[in-house]
Write a protein that holds these residues in place. Structure first.
Motif, short mmCIF file in Angstrom:
data_model
loop_
_atom_site.label_atom_id
_atom_site.label_comp_id
_atom_site.label_asym_id
_atom_site.label_seq_id
_atom_site.Cartn_x
_atom_site.Cartn_y
_atom_site.Cartn_z
N LYS A 17 0.81 -1.21 0.00
CA LYS A 17 0.00 0.00 0.00
C LYS A 17 0.85 1.27 0.00
CE LYS A 17 -0.52 0.49 4.94
NZ LYS A 17 0.49 1.52 4.99
N ARG A 21 0.56 4.09 -2.78
CA ARG A 21 0.29 5.50 -2.43
C ARG A 21 1.35 6.40 -3.05
NH1 ARG A 21 -3.65 6.69 1.08
NH2 ARG A 21 -4.32 5.15 2.61
N LEU A 38 -7.90 6.76 -1.08
CA LEU A 38 -8.42 5.47 -0.62
C LEU A 38 -7.81 5.16 0.75
CD1 LEU A 38 -8.06 3.26 -3.84
CD2 LEU A 38 -10.12 4.36 -2.99
N GLU A 42 -8.56 -0.59 1.45
CA GLU A 42 -8.92 -0.65 0.03
C GLU A 42 -7.70 -0.93 -0.84
OE1 GLU A 42 -12.76 2.32 -0.12
OE2 GLU A 42 -10.77 3.20 0.17
N TYR A 43 -6.60 -0.28 -0.52
CA TYR A 43 -5.36 -0.55 -1.25
C TYR A 43 -4.92 -2.00 -1.07
CZ TYR A 43 -4.29 4.29 -2.56
OH TYR A 43 -4.32 5.53 -3.13
N THR A 46 -7.12 -4.52 -3.02
CA THR A 46 -6.89 -4.43 -4.47
C THR A 46 -5.55 -5.03 -4.84
OG1 THR A 46 -8.22 -2.42 -4.52
CG2 THR A 46 -6.86 -2.88 -6.45
N LYS A 58 -2.62 -1.25 -9.91
CA LYS A 58 -2.57 0.21 -9.93
C LYS A 58 -3.75 0.78 -10.72
CE LYS A 58 0.80 3.80 -11.06
NZ LYS A 58 2.15 4.02 -11.60
N CYS A 61 -6.92 0.48 -8.68
CA CYS A 61 -6.95 1.51 -7.63
C CYS A 61 -7.37 2.86 -8.23
CB CYS A 61 -5.58 1.65 -6.97
SG CYS A 61 -5.15 0.28 -5.88
#
Length: 134
Positions: A17, A21, A38, A42-43, A46, A58, A61
């Motif tokens: 994550k 980010r 997010l 959630e990251y 996914t 990616k 996301c």
């Protein structure tokens, strides 16, 4: 369970994550859901779904971020204005760029055909001739 918003710059070398980010520019997490696109969960979900394909994770996301931002509108309250719709074009441009990259990779992958896997053509010369006629 409340959503968590964390970012550790020392972890961007690991596919997780924090790296996601960093690559998406979603590193301002101090404001929680007001500043981050997010949440951590959630990251993580996914990324776990597309563990073998980082670019596709990616892309997914980015799709989730666009869905979240699509409904945000501008508002003005007693001289204080929020231009929330200005965030959407930046994320959309990043989404479209990554979509084009993925399409190019898929097209290039489709061109790399294993020649041993090719089968002979079903059609051949004179296949519709009536040989009994001659």
């Amino acid at each position: 369970m409340p959503a968590t918003y964390t970012y550790d710059p020392s972890m961007i070398t690991v596919e997780g994550k924090d790296r996601m980010r960093f690559e998406l520019g979603d590193t301002v997490v101090q404001g929680g859901n007001l500043t981050a696109a997010l949440c951590d969960e959630e990251y993580e979900v996914t990324i776990a779904q597309y563990r073998d394909n980082w670019p596709l994770a990616k892309f997914r996301c980015l799709e989730a971020i666009l869905m979240r931002l699509a409904y945000q509108v501008d508002s003005t309250i007693d001289g204080l204005s929020y231009s929330l719709s200005d965030r959407y074009p930046r994320w959309k441009a990043l989404h479209d760029e990554l979509k084009a990259e993925l399409a190019a990779q898929n097209a290039a992958g489709a061109l790399k055909v294993n020649k041993g896997a090719l089968k002979p053509h079903v059609f051949r010369n004179f296949m519709f001739e009536n040989r009994r006629r001659f």
